[in-house]
Design an enzyme around this catalytic site. Structure first.
Site, short mmCIF file in Angstrom:
data_model
loop_
_atom_site.label_atom_id
_atom_site.label_comp_id
_atom_site.label_asym_id
_atom_site.label_seq_id
_atom_site.Cartn_x
_atom_site.Cartn_y
_atom_site.Cartn_z
N HIS A 189 0.83 -1.21 0.00
CA HIS A 189 0.00 0.00 0.00
C HIS A 189 0.86 1.25 0.00
O HIS A 189 1.99 1.25 0.50
CB HIS A 189 -0.89 0.03 1.25
CG HIS A 189 -2.20 -0.68 1.08
ND1 HIS A 189 -3.40 -0.03 1.11
CD2 HIS A 189 -2.47 -1.98 0.89
CE1 HIS A 189 -4.38 -0.90 0.93
NE2 HIS A 189 -3.84 -2.09 0.80
N GLU A 229 -6.37 -0.27 -6.24
CA GLU A 229 -7.37 0.63 -5.68
C GLU A 229 -6.92 2.08 -5.90
O GLU A 229 -5.74 2.40 -5.81
CB GLU A 229 -7.55 0.40 -4.17
CG GLU A 229 -7.95 -1.01 -3.78
CD GLU A 229 -6.75 -1.87 -3.43
OE1 GLU A 229 -5.63 -1.33 -3.26
OE2 GLU A 229 -6.93 -3.10 -3.33
#
Length: 315
Positions: free
Chosen positions: A38, A106
């Site tokens: 991330h 994402e």
């Protein structure tokens, strides 16, 4: 026979702590590792997001366990040529124990370099091209690529493992599962769905390994575990495409206000049977490898609990 691994949460823990957990996981009897990739955590309450490739390098030296990214998005934030180099180095450093898990990503992580977030169908096209490009680079040959989404000019990787790293793909929708069966060496999923595993096998993934993962919250009692899970991972109760579309942690915090403690489905508390039941759903669905992530700071107690009361009974 199903194997059981530990899921290192980069959203919750800093790099030194992730390395420490990896060592504890090996000592407790876990057989492999997942690690999330991330730029932002889902929520500010999670609080971390170290650069995964540095952590992988440290973990590769600290343990003897296989490592899979769950998952890396080689589309927007990081060009697939750079991911190819990072994956090759990780595989070389770990003696071939690295597996590159990929997905379509994402907006939370990818929008930082390009505010335009492609629709899902386009991201699948980008992922297919990215995987093709990375495999070309892992050949060690000089590569020039002029594709629909990516360009590379006379690039060659000099540091390579003995064998190219396997590419596993995360997929949930039918089109994504079809692509995973077509292009991936293995399948990644965070839902105990026998239907998705079967679709992957029918789409070309027969005989290829499948990995499933879940979160748990071992605690002194179920209520405490449920409160902790709700505080740190209420996003587990968010359904639909929002997880792919929202760009900032504050947006997930706003959406998570609608999630109650009763919506938390992660196994919580000190009862080994509760944990075993949730894990066996993945075993029964046909996953070859199952990865478990402990929510919160009670990591030492979790590893002791799983070493004594959960892993021996699963086996």
């Amino acid at each position: 026979m199903t194997t059981f691994g530990y899921f290192l949460s980069s959203e919750e823990h800093g790099p030194a702590e992730l390395v420490r957990q990896a060592k504890l996981a090996e000592r407790a009897g876990f057989e492999s590792l997942w690690i999330s990739d991330h730029f932002h955590p889902w929520l500010d309450a999670q609080g971390q997001s170290p650069f995964v490739w540095s952590v992988i390098g440290a973990v590769a030296q600290a343990t003897s366990l296989p490592i899979t990214t769950a998952v890396t998005c080689p589309l927007v934030r990081t060009h697939p040529a750079i991911i190819a180099q990072a994956a090759a180095t990780s595989a070389a450093l770990s003696g071939g124990r690295f597996r590159l898990g990929v997905g379509t990503g994402e907006a939370l992580n990818e929008h930082i370099l390009d505010s335009r977030w492609p629709p899902a169908s386009e991201r699948l096209e980008m992922l297919e091209e990215a995987v093709e490009l990375m495999r070309k680079l892992w050949s060690g040959k000089l590569v020039t690529h002029r594709g629909e989404h990516y360009r590379v000019d006379t690039a060659r990787l000099y540091t390579l493992p003995d064998e190219p790293p396997p590419v596993y793909m995360s997929a949930f929708g039918d089109k994504a599962v079809q692509l995973a069966g077509k292009i991936a060496d293995g399948y990644i999923c965070t839902s105990p769905s026998a239907d998705l595993v079967e679709k992957f096998h029918k789409a070309g993934g027969a005989g290829k390994p499948s990995q499933g993962g879940l979160k748990v919250c071992h605690a002194a009692d179920e209520a405490t575990g449920r409160r902790t899970a709700h505080r740190i991972w209420p996003t587990e109760g968010i359904q639909g495409e929002a997880m792919q579309l929202l760009p900032l942690p504050r947006h997930f915090e706003e959406l998570a206000e609608m999630v109650t403690e009763d919506d938390i489905t992660a196994p919580c508390g000190p009862d080994p049977e509760v944990h075993i039941k949730a894990i066996k759903e993945y075993v029964d669905a046909g996953f070859d490898e199952v990865y478990i992530s402990q929510i919160g700071q009670e990591q030492d107690a979790f590893f002791d609990f799983y070493a004594r009361e959960v892993l021996p009974r699963l086996r």
